[in-house]
Design an enzyme around this catalytic site. Structure first.
Site, PDB file in Angstrom:
ATOM      1  N   CYS A 106       0.808  -1.226   0.000  1.00  0.00           N
ATOM      2  CA  CYS A 106       0.000   0.000   0.000  1.00  0.00           C
ATOM      3  C   CYS A 106       0.840   1.276   0.000  1.00  0.00           C
ATOM      4  O   CYS A 106       0.321   2.356  -0.285  1.00  0.00           O
ATOM      5  CB  CYS A 106      -0.942  -0.002   1.198  1.00  0.00           C
ATOM      6  SG  CYS A 106      -1.904  -1.521   1.348  1.00  0.00           S
ATOM      7  N   HIS A 111      -3.485   6.794   1.555  1.00  0.00           N
ATOM      8  CA  HIS A 111      -3.852   5.476   1.044  1.00  0.00           C
ATOM      9  C   HIS A 111      -5.303   5.205   1.423  1.00  0.00           C
ATOM     10  O   HIS A 111      -5.702   5.394   2.576  1.00  0.00           O
ATOM     11  CB  HIS A 111      -2.919   4.417   1.635  1.00  0.00           C
ATOM     12  CG  HIS A 111      -3.444   3.022   1.492  1.00  0.00           C
ATOM     13  ND1 HIS A 111      -3.872   2.510   0.285  1.00  0.00           N
ATOM     14  CD2 HIS A 111      -3.619   2.030   2.425  1.00  0.00           C
ATOM     15  CE1 HIS A 111      -4.280   1.257   0.471  1.00  0.00           C
ATOM     16  NE2 HIS A 111      -4.142   0.954   1.748  1.00  0.00           N
ATOM     17  N   ASN A 142     -10.149  -0.829  -1.161  1.00  0.00           N
ATOM     18  CA  ASN A 142      -8.708  -0.726  -0.951  1.00  0.00           C
ATOM     19  C   ASN A 142      -7.998  -1.336  -2.157  1.00  0.00           C
ATOM     20  O   ASN A 142      -8.025  -2.549  -2.346  1.00  0.00           O
ATOM     21  CB  ASN A 142      -8.336  -1.463   0.338  1.00  0.00           C
ATOM     22  CG  ASN A 142      -6.852  -1.399   0.660  1.00  0.00           C
ATOM     23  OD1 ASN A 142      -6.022  -1.093  -0.186  1.00  0.00           O
ATOM     24  ND2 ASN A 142      -6.508  -1.718   1.897  1.00  0.00           N
TER      25      ASN A 142
END
Length: 318
Positions: free
Chosen positions: A114, A240, A270
């Site tokens: 990430c 993020h 995500n």
């Protein structure tokens, strides 16, 4: 070392949209349960005839088109991903071939999950610092996480989506750019691999949440301490896109207004290494990022990894 600035952006997501209600048909969950805990309502999944490299190539082509440069001017191609089609050729090799860059152009993948896009920006700075004829790099974040999901595990399958985002950066002596990066070895989030001995993504949700709410403000404080800047020097902060609660907690602790903190995880979930450049390109297309905008990118996640980088957008406006 010369700084870098963004001169073009692009993104791509699969056409297939999966809603929370769709997931509720195959696992014990509900739209309310997911949205209240994560902020996610829909996500995009690749289909059997699609690959991560398809999304990476499309986003990169769009970024190059927006930048106005020719492929022969590209000095490096860097892709941040943990779900590339193959280890070799790398996803970056495939992107470079599709773009038509010169054959002596370095292209490679990096694995920082990430935080991958933030890491890749710093790597790009070094790769093109001494380039005179080809002072441009293509930086892509792409993931096809849906292929590694356990659709009997409601704690993970509801969270992730597929997508790609890309930027073209230019090396420039006076361009303000810096980064802070960090990592530690912790299996709180696992992805398929020989040592993990699993076919699916695994996650200790509570541990990851505690890590994220702790590390996110610290990343920014460390970055500002290094650069001597203030948050007010930045027009937008792009976190993020993992969980709306994490973003809102960090924003409140840092005193950031909602107008300065973009969220699109409600529509994409995500997307790991793709989340920051995907959000960045969407902000450009919405006119939230304009020529001269200062952007602070903040990544955190599996590895565990974290990082922040400040960069200027100097590409076309929409």
């Amino acid at each position: 070392m010369n700084g870098i600035k963004i001169i073009g952006s692009g993104s791509a997501v699969p056409d297939h949209i999966v809603t929370n209600d769709d997931l509720a048909k195959i696992v014990d969950t509900s739209d309310a349960w997911i949205s209240e805990r994560t902020g996610i309502r829909t996500r995009h999944f690749i289909q059997a005839d699609e690959n991560a490299s398809d999304l990476a190539i499309l986003s990169a082509k769009r970024a190059v088109a927006a930048s106005g440069i020719a492929p022969k001017q590209i000095g490096a191609v860097i892709v941040a991903t943990i779900t590339g089609d193959t280890t070799s050729p790398s996803t970056a090799n495939r992107v470079a071939l599709a773009l038509g860059v010169e054959p002596n152009t370095p292209s490679f993948d990096i694995s920082a999950a990430c935080s991958g896009f933030v890491y890749a920006l710093k790597v790009a700075q070094g790769m093109i610092a001494d380039e005179n004829e080809r002072p441009y790099a293509v930086v892509v974040g792409v993931e096809a996480l849906s292929r590694d999901l356990d659709f009997t595990d409601r704690s993970t399958c509801i969270l992730f989506g597929d997508g790609a985002g890309a930027v073209v950066v230019k090396s420039e002596p006076e361009a303000p750019f810096d980064a802070v990066l960090g990592a530690e070895s912790d299996p709180a989030i696992g992805v398929p691999g020989d040592m993990n001995k699993t076919e699916f993504i695994t996650m200790d949700g509570r541990k990851v949440f505690r890590f994220a709410v702790r590390i996110t403000p610290k990343i920014i404080h460390d970055y500002l301490a290094k650069t001597g800047e203030a948050l007010d020097d930045y027009d937008q902060v792009i976190f993020h896109q993992a969980n709306s609660r994490i973003i809102e907690h960090a924003s409140k602790k840092l005193g950031l207004t909602p107008e300065k903190v973009y969220q699109n995880l409600d529509r994409y979930g995500n997307t790991s290494g793709a989340s920051i450049p995907l959000a960045l390109d969407e902000m450009v297309r919405k006119g939230l990022i304009r020529k001269g905008s200062r952007i602070l990118c903040v990544g955190f996640g599996a590895g565990l990894t974290w990082g922040a980088s400040g960069i200027t957008y100097d590409g076309p406006e929409h």
